[in-house]
Write an enzyme that holds these catalytic residues in place. Structure first.
Site, PDB file in Angstrom:
ATOM      1  N   ASN A   1       2.012  -6.863  -3.962  1.00 34.61           N
ATOM      2  CA  ASN A   1       3.158  -6.750  -3.056  1.00 34.61           C
ATOM      3  C   ASN A   1       3.777  -8.109  -2.782  1.00 34.61           C
ATOM      4  O   ASN A   1       5.008  -8.268  -2.772  1.00 34.61           O
ATOM      5  CB  ASN A   1       2.721  -6.110  -1.740  1.00 34.61           C
ATOM      6  CG  ASN A   1       2.965  -4.605  -1.726  1.00 34.61           C
ATOM      7  OD1 ASN A   1       3.767  -4.092  -2.490  1.00 34.61           O
ATOM      8  ND2 ASN A   1       2.266  -3.901  -0.840  1.00 34.61           N
TER       9      ASN A   1
ATOM     10  N   GLU B   1      -3.031   1.868  -0.014  1.00 35.41           N
ATOM     11  CA  GLU B   1      -3.233   1.923  -1.470  1.00 35.41           C
ATOM     12  C   GLU B   1      -4.521   2.661  -1.834  1.00 35.41           C
ATOM     13  O   GLU B   1      -4.997   2.587  -2.970  1.00 35.41           O
ATOM     14  CB  GLU B   1      -3.269   0.497  -2.055  1.00 35.41           C
ATOM     15  CG  GLU B   1      -4.491  -0.319  -1.680  1.00 35.41           C
ATOM     16  CD  GLU B   1      -4.365  -1.062  -0.353  1.00 35.41           C
ATOM     17  OE1 GLU B   1      -5.098  -2.031  -0.152  1.00 35.41           O
ATOM     18  OE2 GLU B   1      -3.513  -0.654   0.481  1.00 35.41           O
TER      19      GLU B   1
ATOM     20  N   ASP C   1      -9.326   2.695  -4.813  1.00 31.78           N
ATOM     21  CA  ASP C   1      -8.441   1.757  -4.131  1.00 31.78           C
ATOM     22  C   ASP C   1      -7.908   0.769  -5.159  1.00 31.78           C
ATOM     23  O   ASP C   1      -8.648   0.315  -6.037  1.00 31.78           O
ATOM     24  CB  ASP C   1      -9.220   1.026  -3.034  1.00 31.78           C
ATOM     25  CG  ASP C   1      -8.341   0.122  -2.197  1.00 31.78           C
ATOM     26  OD1 ASP C   1      -7.982   0.536  -1.086  1.00 31.78           O
ATOM     27  OD2 ASP C   1      -8.018  -0.986  -2.665  1.00 31.78           O
TER      28      ASP C   1
END
Length: 532
Positions: free
Chosen positions: A416, A451, A408
């Protein structure tokens, strides 16, 4: 009973037969051109017969005799042109009426005018009689006679040519019609040219025989109900190549597609010569070889062949059918179909299927496999290992085990928020690209969600799974990503959880849960770690 009475009775019978056929055709509901042409011919014969009947029955009534004369010759005028159009339509199924067809009616129309004005000029006849020796016809009658025989002859040619070109169920129809018309034509010629001095009523009786053959053709062979189509016309319209060769492999029949597509085509030419002229050595030899094999083995053969034409390759499907009669080879049919478009469409369909398969199994953004395919493939790998372990005594073999790695992106939300979702999408794509480069060919990368990613390490030892997991972490840590300096700690990293499957009672959900728990431990204990 004298001969006159016999002729009279037969004449009445002929009128009944002609009238019956007229009604038989008239009652057909959906009439086509051929129906109207035959109706016209039948009506003309009926007028002709009735005229003779009136002439023989009412000899003392002058005006009726005069009418009978006109009707007799009117029927003779109309029947010839009707035979021509019947043959023309019968051979072509349907015609488009043009000025050329209209020209065919000019002489009959003039004949009718001359006939009904005959009393003023006597160009058609001077003395009318049913006995040939007592007839005295004018100069125009010669013109009318020549034209009538030309029309009837042309009509018979159309029927005859149609019969020659057809060797199937339809051929019986025109043969019956031609036979009937030929018989009537002979008797009519005998009477017209005064070869025998019998009553012209015999002509009308014979025409009834012709109509009887029409009735037989209609009732037994579906004449007029099944519209015939010339076989040669059919094969010429087919885009596929059609060739028939005899036992010596000489061409005896072919269609326009073969003629237009090949050089050196002619009847009685060896088909092998045509093949050699139009194909290169390899393809030509292949085609000739299949032709010989089909005849030798007495079986139908189908195969694909290509031909380079106009800068592109054309693909064909060839079917060779040898014909045997009583064990003797009498000929061979060769059919050749252009399948270039079919192959092109098939290629497009395969490409589309591949695209649909990719859409169904791959993540649209990163082009790594998706969650659906991950679940399916993981269960297959578990089943494979269970099956191998059940059958193998050596449980330590690497092929009997596999591993699951889940990783991850650390602080992806911050990436983001700081750089925008487009930058986040680009980051996911970059992660997939660099991780794929370090995996073994048997390892499969999946986007598990958001993700988070997963790797199934097939046929992999415990030690190698640890190494791959660490390699993923190091590769991401050392890669120079865009905007990574904005991340917590000044670098972009991943946390990794991995498990090793070596037991026969492992469940898919348990394996995923175990790897996910290890990933959670890696993240909760400081990130940028591998927990195995």
């Amino acid at each position: 009973m004298d001969n006159v009475n016999i002729v009279y009775i037969l004449l009445i019978l002929s009128i009944v037969i002609v009238l019956y056929f007229l009604l038989l055709v008239a009652k057909i509901r959906q009439k086509k051109q051929i129906h109207y042409a035959v109706l016209s011919m039948t009506a003309s014969i009926l007028i002709w017969n009735i005229a003779v009947f009136l002439y023989l029955t009412f000899k003392d009534i002058k005006w009726l005799l005069l009418l009978s004369e006109r009707l007799y010759l009117l029927g003779a005028i109309l029947v010839s042109i009707s035979v021509l159009f019947s043959g023309l339509i019968f051979a072509h199924t349907k015609i488009k009426f043009t000025w050329k067809h209209g020209l065919l009616l000019v002489v009959p129309m003039i004949s009718i005018v001359v006939l009904f004005t005959n009393q003023t000029h006597h160009l058609f006849y001077t003395t009318f009689s049913l006995i040939p020796s007592e007839q005295d016809y004018g100069i125009y009658f010669t013109i009318h006679t020549i034209y009538s025989y030309l029309c009837i002859g042309a009509g018979m040619v159309y029927f005859g040519v149609f019969s020659i070109k057809n060797h199937g169920v339809f051929s019986t129809q025109p043969l019956l019609i031609v036979s009937g018309i030929t018989l009537s034509l002979i008797i009519d010629a005998v009477s017209t040219f005064k070869i025998f001095n019998w009553s012209t009523a015999i002509e009308n009786i014979v025409f009834a025989v012709t109509i009887s053959l029409f009735i037989l053709a209609m009732l037994k062979f579906d004449f007029l109900n099944v519209i015939p189509v010339a076989l040669q016309t059919v094969v010429d319209l087919i885009s596929d190549i059609y060739v028939v060769v005899n036992e010596d492999f000489e061409i005896i029949d072919y269609n326009k597609a073969f003629l237009n597509g090949f050089v050196g085509v002619a009847r009685k030419v060896d088909v092998n010569e045509v093949i050699r002229k139009n194909y290169d050595d390899d393809d030509g030899s292949k085609l000739i070889g299949f032709l010989d094999e089909a005849v030798h083995k007495q079986k139908k053969m189908s195969f694909e062949i290509s031909r380079f034409v106009g800068g592109c390759t054309i693909y064909y499907m060839v079917e060779i059918t040898p014909i045997f009669s009583s064990g003797n080879h009498i000929g061979t049919i060769i059919l050749k179909k252009d399948i270039t478009e079919y192959k092109s469409n098939l290629k497009k369909v395969m490409q589309l299927n591949e695209r649909l398969q990719a859409l169904a199994t791959k993540d649209w953004l990163t082009q790594s496999y998706n969650r659906y395919f991950f679940d399916e493939r993981l269960q297959q790998e578990i089943d494979r290992v269970h099956r191998l372990q059940a059958c193998s005594q050596d449980s330590d073999r690497r092929v009997n085990h596999f591993g699951l790695i889940m990783f991850d992106i650390d602080s992806f939300k911050a990436y983001n928020d700081n750089n925008g979702h487009l930058a986040g999408d680009e980051l996911l794509q970059t992660i997939v690209t660099i991780v794929k480069e370090i995996l073994h060919p048997t390892d499969i990368l999946y986007r598990y969600g958001g993700e988070e990613f997963a790797v199934i390490c097939c046929q992999t030892s415990e030690k190698e799974i640890k190494r791959v997991a660490e390699k993923i972490r190091q590769t991401v840590e050392t890669y120079d990503f865009k905007f990574q300096d904005k991340q917590p700690g000044g670098n972009l990293t991943v946390s990794v959880g991995a498990v090793y499957c070596s037991t026969t009672n492992m469940k898919k959900d348990d394996l995923i849960k175990s790897a996910d728990n290890n990933l959670y431990l890696a993240k909760s204990s400081g990130k940028n770690k591998v927990v195995f």
